[in-house]
Write an enzyme that holds these catalytic residues in place. Sequence first.
Site, PDB file in Angstrom:
ATOM      1  N   GLY A  43      -7.342   2.911   7.531  1.00  8.73           N
ATOM      2  CA  GLY A  43      -5.999   3.068   8.079  1.00  8.73           C
ATOM      3  C   GLY A  43      -6.005   3.650   9.480  1.00  8.73           C
TER       4      GLY A  43
ATOM      5  CG  ASP B 172      -2.106  -0.940   1.069  1.00 10.56           C
ATOM      6  OD1 ASP B 172      -2.236  -1.550  -0.003  1.00 10.56           O
ATOM      7  OD2 ASP B 172      -2.893  -1.051   2.030  1.00 10.56           O
ATOM      8  N   GLY B 173       1.984   1.230   0.710  1.00 12.46           N
ATOM      9  CA  GLY B 173       2.856   2.401   0.769  1.00 12.46           C
ATOM     10  C   GLY B 173       3.388   2.801  -0.593  1.00 12.46           C
TER      11      GLY B 173
ATOM     12  CG  ASP C 214      -3.278  11.956  22.369  1.00  9.32           C
ATOM     13  OD1 ASP C 214      -3.284  12.853  23.227  1.00  9.32           O
ATOM     14  OD2 ASP C 214      -3.152  10.743  22.649  1.00  9.32           O
TER      15      ASP C 214
ATOM     16  CB  SER D 185      -9.376   7.418   9.913  1.00  9.30           C
ATOM     17  OG  SER D 185     -10.677   7.832  10.298  1.00  9.30           O
ATOM     18  CG  LEU D 186     -10.630   0.869  11.190  1.00  7.65           C
ATOM     19  CD1 LEU D 186     -12.133   1.030  11.339  1.00  7.65           C
ATOM     20  CD2 LEU D 186     -10.304  -0.267  10.218  1.00  7.65           C
TER      21      LEU D 186
END
Length: 282
Positions: free
Chosen positions: A178, A62-63, A166, A180-181
């Site tokens: 990603g 994915d990166g 944070d 967010s999940l």
Amino acid sequence: MTISSVFIIANGMKKESMELSREILSYLKDKGISASMISTQSDEDQLSVPMNTDLVITLGGDGTVLYAARAVNEMGIPILPVNLGTFGYITEVGKDEWKEAFEYFAANGTNISRRLMLRITVHRDGKRVWHGSALNEAVITSAGIAKVIALDLSLDKTPAGSFRADGMIIATPTGSTGYSLAAGGPILDADMSAIIITPVCPFTLSNRPLVTSGKVVTLTVREGQRTDILLTADGQLFFPLEEGDTITVEKSRSRALLVKSLRRNFTEVIRDKLHWSGEMHA
């Protein structure tokens, strides 16, 4: 779909990338298709994609796709993402099925997922000091460990509140699986056109994730911070922020065009990655 020129981006840190690159280059040569390849060692390497490129093939995970998507942003070049490890959320195409996906795309051009990308701009003292794009997310966090930061949030110039947390994640549907999940944000279908705003460990429990359809998200770094603050795009680009900086995140005018697998879809990928197909997991 006429494909006459292909550019391969291989993750040089994965052993299989060079061997598969040679296989693909040989195949394309036999087809009379011009092709070139670059082996990358870092997501921060400068990348220049030839303007006459009809298709980019990424070999990695994915990166590597995130890296390529930013490089071809606004060029309108499709990306065929080939996974060399376990299946990622973005790289649906396995190393044994790249030819199948390529040939179907070349013949039909219909197995394309059009993914929303973000345009990110930082203004300081009324001047633009940084800009970039992201396929997954933009994140504002403390540069230190376990430090709360203070941000003001506006949507289409309407104040939406002040946050102590944070950090803050502004994610695309692609990025919804990603960071967010992990921070409690929702999963969105990858082809949707929406932006997710997810506070990271907010000080006030009423600060919850928000999904917006098309508003311009503006975050201002408040005065009196007790830590250095960092902006990250796709976990690969970094920019240090200062008090008073304004960060604008909005939909990019162009989308990332990802060639889809013919063997699995987004629902099947998240089902298998999140173990939804079996019994409940603690």
